[in-house]
Design an enzyme around this catalytic site. Structure first.
Site, short mmCIF file in Angstrom:
data_model
loop_
_atom_site.label_atom_id
_atom_site.label_comp_id
_atom_site.label_asym_id
_atom_site.label_seq_id
_atom_site.Cartn_x
_atom_site.Cartn_y
_atom_site.Cartn_z
N ASP A 1 37.27 38.35 53.23
CA ASP A 1 37.88 37.59 52.14
C ASP A 1 36.99 36.41 51.77
O ASP A 1 36.45 35.72 52.65
CB ASP A 1 39.26 37.09 52.54
CG ASP A 1 40.03 36.52 51.36
OD1 ASP A 1 40.64 37.29 50.62
OD2 ASP A 1 40.01 35.27 51.18
N ASN B 1 36.99 29.99 40.54
CA ASN B 1 37.55 30.42 39.25
C ASN B 1 38.05 29.24 38.43
O ASN B 1 37.80 29.13 37.22
CB ASN B 1 38.71 31.40 39.49
CG ASN B 1 38.27 32.85 39.38
OD1 ASN B 1 37.22 33.16 38.84
ND2 ASN B 1 39.08 33.75 39.89
N HIS C 1 36.26 32.29 34.96
CA HIS C 1 36.37 33.65 35.49
C HIS C 1 35.04 34.40 35.45
O HIS C 1 34.82 35.32 36.25
CB HIS C 1 37.44 34.43 34.72
CG HIS C 1 38.83 33.94 35.00
ND1 HIS C 1 39.50 34.22 36.17
CD2 HIS C 1 39.68 33.17 34.27
CE1 HIS C 1 40.70 33.66 36.16
NE2 HIS C 1 40.84 33.02 35.01
N ASP D 1 33.59 36.47 38.52
CA ASP D 1 33.11 37.86 38.49
C ASP D 1 31.70 37.96 39.06
O ASP D 1 31.39 38.90 39.80
CB ASP D 1 33.11 38.38 37.05
CG ASP D 1 34.52 38.62 36.52
OD1 ASP D 1 35.47 38.60 37.32
OD2 ASP D 1 34.67 38.81 35.29
N GLU E 1 39.86 39.12 45.80
CA GLU E 1 38.61 38.69 46.44
C GLU E 1 38.53 39.22 47.87
O GLU E 1 37.84 38.65 48.71
CB GLU E 1 38.49 37.16 46.43
CG GLU E 1 39.52 36.42 47.24
CD GLU E 1 40.80 36.07 46.48
OE1 GLU E 1 41.50 35.15 46.91
OE2 GLU E 1 41.08 36.71 45.45
#
Length: 242
Positions: free
Chosen positions: A112, A120, A125, A129, A155
């Site tokens: 994780d 973010n 965003h 990404d 994630e």
């Protein structure tokens, strides 16, 4: 249909020629059956096949190419994560469950990204990404070709290392906890950012369903997060849920 699919221009020309030849033969047979073959020359059959049947043949080949490529794309989207190209959750579970029952030993890692929401919220965003793509690339770089990797959550990633001992898996997991550098935008001139990973691990047990192993790895991952993040924690009996 896949046999008919042309993969290059020479292949298209070849298939076109084959089908036109078949149409030419059918024309000849038709004229012979009805006693009309004496009215035309052999060249007529060929020209008739090209100029009358040719457009329909070409259209048919194009339809076949489109349908097969569409099927491949839909198949890819149903099995893969669109952003990272890794297996999606369903595909990972299917592959990992099959592989773990056949291999000698193995370890499941649940990975994780630490403080991903902060990335973010702060950088947008697009940066998130890019971060996820960079993580996926790092995971693939640190495992073998036969190991299974999937994106199983926003994630969150999962790795099944087959035919390895716990010690070997821990070496891989420790490498994954090192900071990963990425640039928050493809056009950005700002400084690079870093993200770390927390890892939960559990040894494969063929007598337990994969869901149970996943829950164990998730408990270990929780301990890694609770203990400060950017670390590997291996599941043990003391973590068992009551």
């Amino acid at each position: 249909m896949r046999i008919l699919e042309p993969r290059s221009m020479p292949a298209i020309v070849g298939r076109f020629a084959v089908v036109v030849s078949l149409v030419t033969i059918v024309n000849f047979i038709f004229m012979r059956i009805y006693g009309l073959s004496h009215l035309v020359t052999p060249v007529y059959y060929f020209l008739h096949a090209i100029f009358v049947g040719g457009p329909f043949v070409l259209f048919g080949l194009l339809v076949i190419v489109f349908q097969i490529r569409l099927q491949r794309r839909l198949s890819f989207l149903s099995r893969k994560d669109g952003l990272t190209g890794l297996d999606n959750r369903r595909t990972f579970f299917e592959h990992a469950d099959i592989r773990r029952k056949k291999c000698k030993g193995g370890v499941l890692l649940l990975v994780d990204a630490d403080y991903f929401k902060r990335i973010n919220d702060t950088y947008g965003h697009q940066a998130g990404d890019i971060c996820l793509k960079r993580i996926a690339k790092t995971l693939k770089h640190n495992v073998r070709h036969d190991d299974i990797i999937g994106r199983v959550g926003g994630e969150e990633f999962a790795i099944f290392l087959q035919n390895v001992s716990l010690e070997q898996a821990c070496m891989v997991g420790e490498r994954l906890t090192k900071p990963i550098t990425f640039r928050p935008s493809t056009t950005s001139v700002s400084r690079d950012l870093r993200v770390t990973l927390s890892v939960g691990a559990t040894v494969n047990d063929v007598n337990q369903p994969l869901d149970t192993l996943f829950a164990r790895a998730d408990q270990a991952l929780y301990k890694a997060k609770e203990g400060g993040r950017a670390q590997l924690v291996v599941w043990n009996e003391q973590m068992r849920m009551h």
